[in-house]
Design an enzyme around this catalytic site. Sequence first.
Site, mmCIF file in Angstrom:
data_model
loop_
_atom_site.group_PDB
_atom_site.id
_atom_site.type_symbol
_atom_site.label_atom_id
_atom_site.label_comp_id
_atom_site.label_asym_id
_atom_site.label_seq_id
_atom_site.Cartn_x
_atom_site.Cartn_y
_atom_site.Cartn_z
ATOM 1 N N ALA A 29 -11.230 -6.979 3.860
ATOM 2 C CA ALA A 29 -11.178 -7.890 3.673
ATOM 3 C C ALA A 29 -10.622 -8.108 5.120
ATOM 4 C CB ALA A 29 -10.975 -8.808 2.612
ATOM 5 N N LEU A 30 -10.184 -7.727 6.292
ATOM 6 C CA LEU A 30 -10.050 -7.752 7.108
ATOM 7 C C LEU A 30 -9.113 -9.259 7.726
ATOM 8 C CD1 LEU A 30 -10.842 -4.304 8.647
ATOM 9 C CD2 LEU A 30 -9.289 -4.776 6.824
ATOM 10 N N HIS A 34 -4.038 -7.919 9.826
ATOM 11 C CA HIS A 34 -4.859 -5.615 9.740
ATOM 12 C C HIS A 34 -4.414 -5.714 10.535
ATOM 13 C CE1 HIS A 34 -6.274 -7.762 5.792
ATOM 14 N NE2 HIS A 34 -5.585 -6.899 5.488
ATOM 15 N N GLU A 146 5.005 -5.790 6.740
ATOM 16 C CA GLU A 146 6.216 -6.453 5.625
ATOM 17 C C GLU A 146 5.802 -7.677 4.707
ATOM 18 O OE1 GLU A 146 9.126 -7.854 9.121
ATOM 19 O OE2 GLU A 146 9.685 -5.929 9.536
ATOM 20 N N ASP A 148 3.487 -6.917 2.392
ATOM 21 C CA ASP A 148 4.212 -6.356 1.392
ATOM 22 C C ASP A 148 5.499 -5.675 1.779
ATOM 23 O OD1 ASP A 148 1.543 -7.235 0.241
ATOM 24 O OD2 ASP A 148 1.292 -6.664 2.034
ATOM 25 N N LEU A 182 -0.780 -15.236 6.705
ATOM 26 C CA LEU A 182 -2.028 -14.438 6.008
ATOM 27 C C LEU A 182 -2.005 -13.514 4.842
ATOM 28 C CD1 LEU A 182 -2.902 -13.593 9.736
ATOM 29 C CD2 LEU A 182 -3.513 -15.909 8.113
ATOM 30 N N SER A 183 -3.026 -13.123 4.296
ATOM 31 C CA SER A 183 -3.820 -12.795 2.712
ATOM 32 C C SER A 183 -5.549 -13.152 2.918
ATOM 33 C CB SER A 183 -2.853 -13.106 2.061
ATOM 34 O OG SER A 183 -3.656 -12.080 0.259
ATOM 35 N N SER A 184 -5.948 -11.622 2.429
ATOM 36 C CA SER A 184 -7.332 -11.560 1.734
ATOM 37 C C SER A 184 -7.414 -12.700 0.729
ATOM 38 C CB SER A 184 -7.445 -9.493 1.421
ATOM 39 O OG SER A 184 -7.124 -9.074 2.663
ATOM 40 N N ARG A 185 -6.532 -12.534 -0.129
ATOM 41 C CA ARG A 185 -6.263 -13.532 -1.222
ATOM 42 C C ARG A 185 -6.207 -15.146 -1.308
ATOM 43 N NH1 ARG A 185 -2.915 -8.956 -3.762
ATOM 44 N NH2 ARG A 185 -4.835 -7.804 -5.208
HETATM 45 P P1 AMP Z 1 -4.120 -4.670 1.494
HETATM 46 O O1 AMP Z 1 -5.538 -5.366 2.254
HETATM 47 O O2 AMP Z 1 -3.975 -6.513 1.314
HETATM 48 O O3 AMP Z 1 -3.423 -3.942 1.191
HETATM 49 O O4 AMP Z 1 -3.010 -4.829 3.157
HETATM 50 C C1 AMP Z 1 -2.972 -3.514 4.184
HETATM 51 C C2 AMP Z 1 -2.501 -3.813 4.960
HETATM 52 O O5 AMP Z 1 -2.095 -4.770 5.424
HETATM 53 C C3 AMP Z 1 -0.801 -4.260 4.425
HETATM 54 O O6 AMP Z 1 0.411 -2.423 5.097
HETATM 55 C C4 AMP Z 1 -0.073 -4.959 4.402
HETATM 56 O O7 AMP Z 1 1.783 -5.199 4.107
HETATM 57 C C5 AMP Z 1 -0.764 -5.544 5.328
HETATM 58 N N1 AMP Z 1 -1.053 -6.712 5.696
HETATM 59 C C6 AMP Z 1 -1.460 -8.073 5.422
HETATM 60 N N2 AMP Z 1 -1.375 -9.165 5.582
HETATM 61 C C7 AMP Z 1 -0.218 -8.727 6.516
HETATM 62 C C8 AMP Z 1 0.372 -10.106 7.528
HETATM 63 N N3 AMP Z 1 -0.364 -11.220 7.427
HETATM 64 N N4 AMP Z 1 0.248 -9.562 8.853
HETATM 65 C C9 AMP Z 1 1.181 -8.094 8.483
HETATM 66 N N5 AMP Z 1 0.647 -7.304 7.907
HETATM 67 C C10 AMP Z 1 -0.324 -7.677 6.589
#
Ligand code: AMP
Length: 276
Positions: A29-30, A34, A146, A148, A182-185
Site C-alpha cells: 500500500a505504498l 515509502h 522516523e 515509526d 502519510l500512512s497506509s492506514r
Molecule cells: P509500513 O509499510 O507501514 O510497514 O512502512 C514501511 C516503512 O516505511 C517503515 O520504515 C516506515 O517507517 C516507513 N514509513 C511509513 N510511513 C512513512 C512516512 N509518512 N514518512 C516516512 N517513512 C514512512
Amino acid sequence: MTDLIHTRRELAAATAAVPEVAVVMTMGALHEGHRQLMRAARERSAFVVVTIFVNPLQFGPSEDFEKYPRTLEADLEACRDEGVSVVFAPSRDEVYPGGPPQITMNAGPLGDILEGASRPGHFAGMLTVVEKLLLLTRADVAYFGEKDFQQLALIRRMVQDLELDVEIAGVPTVREPDGLALSSRNRYLSADERRSAAALSRALREGAAQGDAEAALAVAQKILDDEPGVRLDYLALTGPDLGPVPESGPARLLVAARVGSTRLIDNVPLQLTKGR
Ligand code: AMP
C-alpha cells in the site's frame, strides 16, 4: 527494469553478485513516505530491494491483518517509477517455511513501552521479520522511516546488540500539506475522520514549539482534548532515544490515538531549553 520476485531462491540469485544491497522493507500500500525511503536508498546504492510483506506475526488478534490494504499492481508501478531493482513479495510460507516460528526476537524493555504497551507482541513480531529479511536480502544498508520511531530505535538496538553487519538509515516523516503523517492506514479514514486526524500532527507541532517539557505536553494535550473525533491512547515526551526526558537538548514527542476505528501514530523531534 524492476523485477517482481516471490521466492527466497530468486532473491538469492538476484543479489548474489551485487556489491551493495540497499533494502526498504514495507507492508505494501505504498505512498509518498515509502517512496522517500526508496529515493534515499537509490541516491546511495545502484541496487535497491523493496520488500512487500504483511507480516502476520506483528498483528494482534483484534488488529487489521485481514483488512490491511493489498495493492501489489500499484505498488509495483511506484517501485518502477523510483528505479527499484527488485521487489520481493514473498508468501507467508516463503518467509516462515517451518510454520509460525517458535523462536522469535525479544524486543526487551524498550519493546514494552508506548506502542509495545498497547500492542503486546508487536515488536517481537516486527523484529523477527526484519532480522529475517535483512538476512534473506543480504542487506548492506536498510532504510526505515522516523514515522515509526520506536520501531527504528528497536531495529538500531537489535543491530547493535546482535552485531548484525548492516547499516540502518532513518528517514524523516513525509506529511500531507496539513501535517498528517502519510500512512497506509489513512485510507481507512472517512472525510470527517480525516479532518479530526489532523489534530495529531497539529498537537505535536505546537507542543514541539514550546521550550519546556511541561508546556510541550500541556499544549499538545489541550489540542487533542479539544478534538472530539480523537481518542487518545498516549501522548509522551521522551529523550531522543526514547529514554528519560533530558533537562535540555533534543527530545521526542510521540502520540498514538484512535480516529474512528483507525489507530494512528506520529512523532516529532523537539529541543528543550533549560529554564524560561
Ligand atoms: P509500513 O509499510 O507501514 O510497514 O512502512 C514501511 C516503512 O516505511 C517503515 O520504515 C516506515 O517507517 C516507513 N514509513 C511509513 N510511513 C512513512 C512516512 N509518512 N514518512 C516516512 N517513512 C514512512
